[in-house]
Design a protein around this motif. Structure first.
Motif, mmCIF file in Angstrom:
data_model
loop_
_atom_site.group_PDB
_atom_site.id
_atom_site.type_symbol
_atom_site.label_atom_id
_atom_site.label_comp_id
_atom_site.label_asym_id
_atom_site.label_seq_id
_atom_site.Cartn_x
_atom_site.Cartn_y
_atom_site.Cartn_z
ATOM 1 N N TYR A 74 0.812 -1.222 0.000
ATOM 2 C CA TYR A 74 0.000 0.000 0.000
ATOM 3 C C TYR A 74 0.854 1.285 0.000
ATOM 4 O O TYR A 74 0.655 2.174 -0.834
ATOM 5 N N ALA B 181 -8.888 10.453 5.607
ATOM 6 C CA ALA B 181 -8.130 10.687 4.372
ATOM 7 C C ALA B 181 -8.309 9.492 3.445
ATOM 8 O O ALA B 181 -7.972 8.363 3.815
ATOM 9 N N LYS C 197 -0.987 15.245 2.318
ATOM 10 C CA LYS C 197 -1.302 14.836 3.694
ATOM 11 C C LYS C 197 -0.696 15.818 4.701
ATOM 12 O O LYS C 197 -1.345 16.183 5.685
ATOM 13 N N ASP D 38 -10.403 1.549 11.414
ATOM 14 C CA ASP D 38 -10.401 1.068 10.029
ATOM 15 C C ASP D 38 -11.147 -0.266 9.960
ATOM 16 O O ASP D 38 -11.171 -1.041 10.911
ATOM 17 N N LEU D 39 -11.700 -0.497 8.776
ATOM 18 C CA LEU D 39 -12.426 -1.735 8.499
ATOM 19 C C LEU D 39 -11.486 -2.933 8.373
ATOM 20 O O LEU D 39 -11.882 -4.065 8.636
ATOM 21 N N THR D 40 -10.249 -2.666 7.932
ATOM 22 C CA THR D 40 -9.342 -3.756 7.548
ATOM 23 C C THR D 40 -8.243 -3.922 8.590
ATOM 24 O O THR D 40 -7.381 -3.044 8.749
ATOM 25 N N ALA E 31 -10.740 5.405 8.749
ATOM 26 C CA ALA E 31 -10.074 4.783 7.592
ATOM 27 C C ALA E 31 -8.576 5.066 7.673
ATOM 28 O O ALA E 31 -7.945 5.448 6.688
ATOM 29 N N ASP F 287 -16.442 -0.304 11.255
ATOM 30 C CA ASP F 287 -16.982 0.254 10.009
ATOM 31 C C ASP F 287 -17.368 1.714 10.270
ATOM 32 O O ASP F 287 -18.049 2.004 11.268
ATOM 33 N N ALA F 288 -16.980 2.596 9.370
ATOM 34 C CA ALA F 288 -17.298 4.028 9.510
ATOM 35 C C ALA F 288 -18.803 4.273 9.639
ATOM 36 O O ALA F 288 -19.225 5.325 10.118
HETATM 37 C C1 LIG Z 1 -7.047 4.450 0.597
HETATM 38 S S1 LIG Z 1 -6.904 3.828 2.222
HETATM 39 C C2 LIG Z 1 -6.538 5.288 3.146
HETATM 40 C C3 LIG Z 1 -5.625 5.033 4.300
HETATM 41 C C4 LIG Z 1 -5.038 6.257 4.978
HETATM 42 N N1 LIG Z 1 -6.064 7.100 5.563
HETATM 43 C C5 LIG Z 1 -4.201 7.049 4.025
HETATM 44 O O1 LIG Z 1 -4.555 8.200 3.769
HETATM 45 O O2 LIG Z 1 -3.200 6.541 3.538
HETATM 46 C C6 LIG Z 1 -8.576 3.541 2.586
HETATM 47 C C7 LIG Z 1 -8.814 2.855 3.909
HETATM 48 O O3 LIG Z 1 -10.219 2.904 4.173
HETATM 49 C C8 LIG Z 1 -10.565 1.754 4.872
HETATM 50 N N2 LIG Z 1 -12.021 1.598 4.779
HETATM 51 C C9 LIG Z 1 -12.728 1.303 3.674
HETATM 52 N N3 LIG Z 1 -14.033 1.236 3.970
HETATM 53 C C10 LIG Z 1 -14.147 1.501 5.294
HETATM 54 C C11 LIG Z 1 -15.248 1.574 6.190
HETATM 55 N N4 LIG Z 1 -16.493 1.359 5.775
HETATM 56 N N5 LIG Z 1 -14.994 1.862 7.474
HETATM 57 C C12 LIG Z 1 -13.735 2.076 7.915
HETATM 58 N N6 LIG Z 1 -12.652 2.017 7.109
HETATM 59 C C13 LIG Z 1 -12.856 1.735 5.811
HETATM 60 C C14 LIG Z 1 -9.763 0.671 4.176
HETATM 61 O O4 LIG Z 1 -9.654 -0.495 4.938
HETATM 62 C C15 LIG Z 1 -8.439 1.382 3.937
HETATM 63 O O5 LIG Z 1 -7.536 1.147 4.980
#
Ligand SMILES: C[S@@+](CC[C@H](N)C(=O)[O-])C[C@H]1O[C@@H](n2cnc3c(N)ncnc32)[C@H](O)[C@@H]1O
Length: 244
Positions: free
Chosen positions: A29, A134, A45, A89-91, A64, A117-118
């Protein structure tokens, strides 16, 4: 219904697919972010973090949070303010990666980690001073629900900050950006993350996210006031902010 890239799916299907996708790409990532943006995501950022109004003792949700660039950046930028950051975060693998990265940077205290989950936060109403997100809003199954949750958990006058890819507003840049996105990014994904579809999703999801003005209206509908946005790099990315 939601869009998973250009595919129309049920909200919960999008959430499952997104979780699976980020679990697959966790290890590559950060490298992919540097390659795809030529490092510019770091500037966006940093600017985002500097723009936030952070006060001593604030409790902050970094939604997230992923590998933690925002949570860690806030901790470093405002290190003497005795902050409590909740990286959510979800993951799980993304959060774990963020936790290891924070430890490597010497950030041992002040950030805790929650898989959730958000759309459904394990937090009481009116309990948080700042909510940041972000590059996460684009990925949630039901955007309205996620915004309502952000609003619910913020205290009165609590601050909301979102950094997200947005609509390019320069007519000359747009075709170049589209060409680069669709032709190059999935190819980088194929060779670096061994996952072209994950990065095809990325470019498609950006096109499906509401424009700057539409997202501003959604924030107002969720109850935020003083909502403004600022384009970075001609709208490739944008910062939305508001108050409860
Ligand atoms: C593109 S990454 C962004 C990570 C970090 N904020 C950054 O800016 O590098 C998106 C993140 O959103 C999380 N995500 C996606 N859907 C989500 C949800 N419904 N609730 C919480 N997190 C979520 C994913 O697991 C992932 O880690």
């Amino acid at each position: 219904m939601a869009f998973f890239g250009f595919q129309h799916v049920e909200d919960f299907v999008k959430t499952d697919k997104v979780k699976d996708l980020f679990s697959r790409v966790t290890n590559s990532y950060d490298v992919m972010n540097d390659v795809m943006s030529l490092g510019v995501h770091r500037l966006w950022k940093n600017y985002f973090i500097k723009k936030m109004l952070i006060k001593p003792g604030d409790s902050i949700v970094d939604m997230a949070s992923g590998t933690g660039d925002i949570a860690q950046g806030v901790m470093e930028q405002y290190r003497f303010l005795n902050l409590h950051i909740m990286a959510m975060d979800l993951t799980e693998s993304m959060l774990l990666s963020g936790k290891h990265k924070a430890i490597d940077k010497g950030i041992i205290h002040g950030i805790d980690y929650t898989v959730c989950d958000a759309e459904n936060l394990p937090l009481p109403d009116d309990s948080v001073d700042v909510y940041t997100c972000a590059y996460g809003m684009r990925n949630v199954g039901n955007l309205e629900k996620a915004l309502n949750e952000a609003h619910r958990v913020l205290k009165k006058d609590g601050r909301f900050y979102c950094l997200e890819f947005s609509a390019v507003e320069n007519a000359y840049l747009k075709p170049v950006y589209d060409f680069y996105s669709f032709q190059f990014i999935p190819t980088f994904g194929k060779y670096i993350a061994n996952d072209a579809p994950a990065y095809q999703y990325l470019v498609e999801s950006i096109r499906k996210f509401p424009s700057q003005e539409s997202f501003k209206s959604m924030l107002e509908t969720a109850g935020f006031h003083n909502v403004t946005f600022e384009n970075l790099s001609c709208g490739i990315t944008a910062i939305h902010s508001g108050k409860k």
